[in-house]
Design a protein around this motif. Sequence first.
Motif, mmCIF file in Angstrom:
data_model
loop_
_atom_site.group_PDB
_atom_site.id
_atom_site.type_symbol
_atom_site.label_atom_id
_atom_site.label_comp_id
_atom_site.label_asym_id
_atom_site.label_seq_id
_atom_site.Cartn_x
_atom_site.Cartn_y
_atom_site.Cartn_z
ATOM 1 N N SER A 167 45.840 -40.666 -6.659
ATOM 2 C CA SER A 167 46.678 -39.712 -5.936
ATOM 3 C C SER A 167 47.805 -39.241 -6.868
ATOM 4 C CB SER A 167 47.226 -40.363 -4.676
ATOM 5 O OG SER A 167 47.811 -41.616 -4.972
ATOM 6 N N ASN A 169 50.978 -38.757 -7.331
ATOM 7 C CA ASN A 169 52.364 -39.092 -7.009
ATOM 8 C C ASN A 169 52.811 -40.164 -7.985
ATOM 9 O OD1 ASN A 169 50.285 -40.459 -4.984
ATOM 10 N ND2 ASN A 169 51.841 -41.978 -5.519
ATOM 11 N N SER A 175 52.044 -40.417 -1.079
ATOM 12 C CA SER A 175 50.980 -39.578 -1.642
ATOM 13 C C SER A 175 51.281 -38.102 -1.408
ATOM 14 C CB SER A 175 49.644 -39.927 -0.999
ATOM 15 O OG SER A 175 49.283 -41.239 -1.330
HETATM 16 MG MG MG Z 1 47.698 -43.700 -4.464
#
Ligand code: MG
Length: 340
Positions: A167, A169, A175
């Motif tokens: 993800s 982030n 996220s």
């Molecule tokens: Mg993640």
Amino acid sequence: MNKYLQHFNPARSNTQPKRRVTAMSHTDTLKLTATQTALDRAAALLAEGQTVAFPTETVYGLGADARSGPAVARIYAAKGRPAFNPLITHLPDADMAKRHVAWTDTADELAAAFWPGPLTLVLPLRPGHGIASLVTAGLDTLAVRVPAHPTARKLLSTFGGPLAAPSANLSGRISATAASHVLKDLNGRIAAVIDDGPCPVGLESTILGLNGEQVTLLRPGGVSREDIETVLGRPLQDRDHSDVLTAPGQMQSHYAPSAAVRLNASSARDGEVLLGFGQMGCDFNLSTDADLAEAAANLFEFLHQVDRTGRPIAIAPIPATGLGVAINDRLRRAAAPRHL
Ligand code: MG
Ligand code: TXA
């Protein structure tokens, strides 16, 4: 239409101007749209070993060529991710996945039912798999997923290879379900982001560990346990929580906003922002109709919005059925004591 894209609106992509970046230093991250010209540019950056964030039906992923150690190292550097936490490899179809992992009949059944879509399968690596060892953080298994989002699919086919993508982030933070979330954490740290509006599912994929016939739920996510058990015709095994190696990265504090989080709240205390569910008075409502799919799609966007207020967060109870299991999993982690 694929059920995971029901809320997907292709008309929503934005039209920000393109800017050039040098190959290695990202003073600013290139903002791309989902046009084929922009995807060609993104694929060229990936082929150079750069990182590009892209939308999937679950959350935005931060992609890099899964065959290149230096490229994958840039993902870890950009996210500040612990090196022992392995990454999911994204592929355009099941046949491509079979090049890298030892496929099974169970994998076939699950892929036929849920791919493309929010399901990740962890399978043993095959000899000659060609995947950089940094992707698996040294494990002998690989997590593979075929995403349903049309822009993710076009990027994968334009690039023509496997993309490792966690993800998009900073490690341990909320996220990203919109390009603005990606830029808030990673602007200047990654080569480019493809902005194609919000992610329709809004929760990460369900992760299953496959060991022969045995199927273990490693992370609840966008496909519910019930739907998987219906396809398999038998119950899923539960993860052995004492064995960190079967599910590395399942750290307690994850998806964490900056402010304190209080769960199962029926009303806000002094100074708190109340995130509600169903018919109730609150500051943000995940779904006034008590629809778990809508709540999942709103969850991270609302956590980002509440986080910007800097106030402590109180969250109403969410039923632990269907997608509610994954929502509660993310909320428990958001509320867990911080290690950062
Ligand atoms: Mg993640
Ligand atoms: O929906 C998703 O799955 C999104 C989008 C971008 O595809 N990706 C995502 O990746 O959530 P990430 O890195 O944030 O989470 C991947 C999880 C981690 O908890 C990691 O430890 C686990 O997958 N994982 C990866 N490879 C594994 C393996 N070989 N065995 C066990 N767990 C693995």
